[in-house]
Design an enzyme around this catalytic site. Structure first.
Site, PDB file in Angstrom:
ATOM      1  N   ASP A  86       0.521  -1.843   0.130  1.00 21.39           N
ATOM      2  CA  ASP A  86      -0.075   0.008   0.077  1.00 21.39           C
ATOM      3  C   ASP A  86       1.244   0.799   0.203  1.00 21.39           C
ATOM      4  O   ASP A  86       0.444   2.436   0.097  1.00 21.39           O
ATOM      5  CB  ASP A  86      -1.203   0.147   1.321  1.00 21.39           C
ATOM      6  CG  ASP A  86      -0.027  -0.115   2.147  1.00 21.39           C
ATOM      7  OD1 ASP A  86       1.053   0.103   2.524  1.00 21.39           O
ATOM      8  OD2 ASP A  86      -0.614   0.237   3.355  1.00 21.39           O
ATOM      9  N   GLU A 223       8.120  -4.112  12.449  1.00 25.51           N
ATOM     10  CA  GLU A 223       7.799  -2.170  12.020  1.00 25.51           C
ATOM     11  C   GLU A 223       8.390  -1.779  12.876  1.00 25.51           C
ATOM     12  O   GLU A 223       7.751  -1.376  13.894  1.00 25.51           O
ATOM     13  CB  GLU A 223       7.309  -1.934  10.948  1.00 25.51           C
ATOM     14  CG  GLU A 223       7.873  -0.845  10.338  1.00 25.51           C
ATOM     15  CD  GLU A 223       6.980   0.017   9.148  1.00 25.51           C
ATOM     16  OE1 GLU A 223       7.314   1.187   8.837  1.00 25.51           O
ATOM     17  OE2 GLU A 223       5.965  -0.728   8.816  1.00 25.51           O
TER      18      GLU A 223
END
Length: 306
Positions: A86, A223
């Protein structure tokens, strides 16, 4: 050694020749093309190959890709996994965040990547708003990516609170890569781009990773997670961890390709390493072209038709 070197492959067969015709000379691959794939598989890399790599202590690389040319180049250069992220919102469509990109915008990009490759596993992000409402919505969106883009897996963000979405997609027969730690689709709820899992929050992040694995995820992206915590997660979950700002203990690493190759200018996150300066390379090429057109040096006479 790369994941692909450990997968099964058939021995190459000589090309048939016509009677009276010499077999055409083969083009020798360049070192860049040949080195990563000394035993190139004839099939796609599978989720099981990536999981086997973890058991055998082999690391693998993932990059984002949004078009046929980068997809083919990255695969040829040894990248085992391609993510149609995305992050196309920022790097293709010009948005400030990942939030605006839609399923209908990502599917054509994912389709181009799968069509341009034959070995790398292609994973597509489920964009914001396409899976949060219910497990049924998550499965429906994932099915669209599998049918219309022919990807091999999908990725969605969230830990414990999204475990039922992971399970619904897996139950539909679709492999899921989960994503915990900093989740860009939740940046407003998280208060911006901040490291996740520090201090007392470490246990929750570990619980999130375990929850999505128990729900069936074949891998977990970590992340912006402290390296020590990422190492713990990697040791305690049986599936590969994919780090992005999570230290070197993860089983794999992923970067946005425009960051990695230096096409994106300006400040980049601390975890990004630039391996080239494509902004300068392409800029020099375009400036030379503009100059040649202005001076009449291009096109030269040998490019004319009579």
């Amino acid at each position: 050694m790369s994941v692909s070197e450990q997968t099964e492959s058939e021995p190459a067969q000589p090309e048939p020749t016509q009677p009276g015709h010499a077999q055409p000379a083969r083009r020798e691959p360049t070192p860049t093309e040949a080195a990563p794939y000394s035993a190139t598989p004839r099939r796609r890399i599978r989720t099981l190959d990536l999981q086997r790599a973890k058991r055998e202590g082999r690391r693998w690389a993932m990059l984002t890709s949004y078009d046929q040319y980068t997809a083919a180049l990255f695969e040829r250069s040894g990248v085992e996994a391609l993510l149609v992220g995305d992050s196309a919102a920022n790097n293709v469509f010009g948005h400030d965040t990942t939030l605006p990109v839609t399923v209908d915008e990502l599917i054509p990009l994912a389709r181009a990547v799968t069509r341009a490759t034959s070995r790398a596993i292609v994973i597509a992000d489920l964009p914001f708003g396409s899976y949060e409402v219910s497990p049924e919505q998550a499965a429906t969106t994932a099915i669209r990516f599998m049918k219309e883009a022919e990807v091999h897996a999908v990725k969605l963000e969230g830990g414990t609170r999204m475990a039922d979405r992971v399970r619904a997609v897996v139950d539909a027969g679709i492999p899921v890569m989960a994503h915990v730690g900093f989740t860009p689709q939740s940046e407003h709820a998280l208060g911006g781009y901040k490291v996740q899992g520090r201090g007392d929050a470490a246990q929750q992040l570990l619980d999130d990773a375990k929850a999505v694995v128990e729900a069936g995820a074949f891998a977990v992206v970590l992340e912006m997670v402290p390296a020590e915590l990422a190492a713990r997660v990697t040791a305690e979950v049986p599936v590969p961890t994919v780090g992005i700002g999570a230290g070197a203990s993860c089983d794999a690493q992923v970067l946005v390709w425009q960051d990695m190759a230096g096409l994106r200018t300006g400040p980049v996150p601390r975890f990004v390493k630039r391996y080239a300066n494509l902004d300068q390379v392409l800029g020099d090429a375009v400036r030379a072209y503009v100059s040649d057109v202005a001076s009449g040096a291009f096109p030269e006479s040998e490019r004319d038709f009579s």
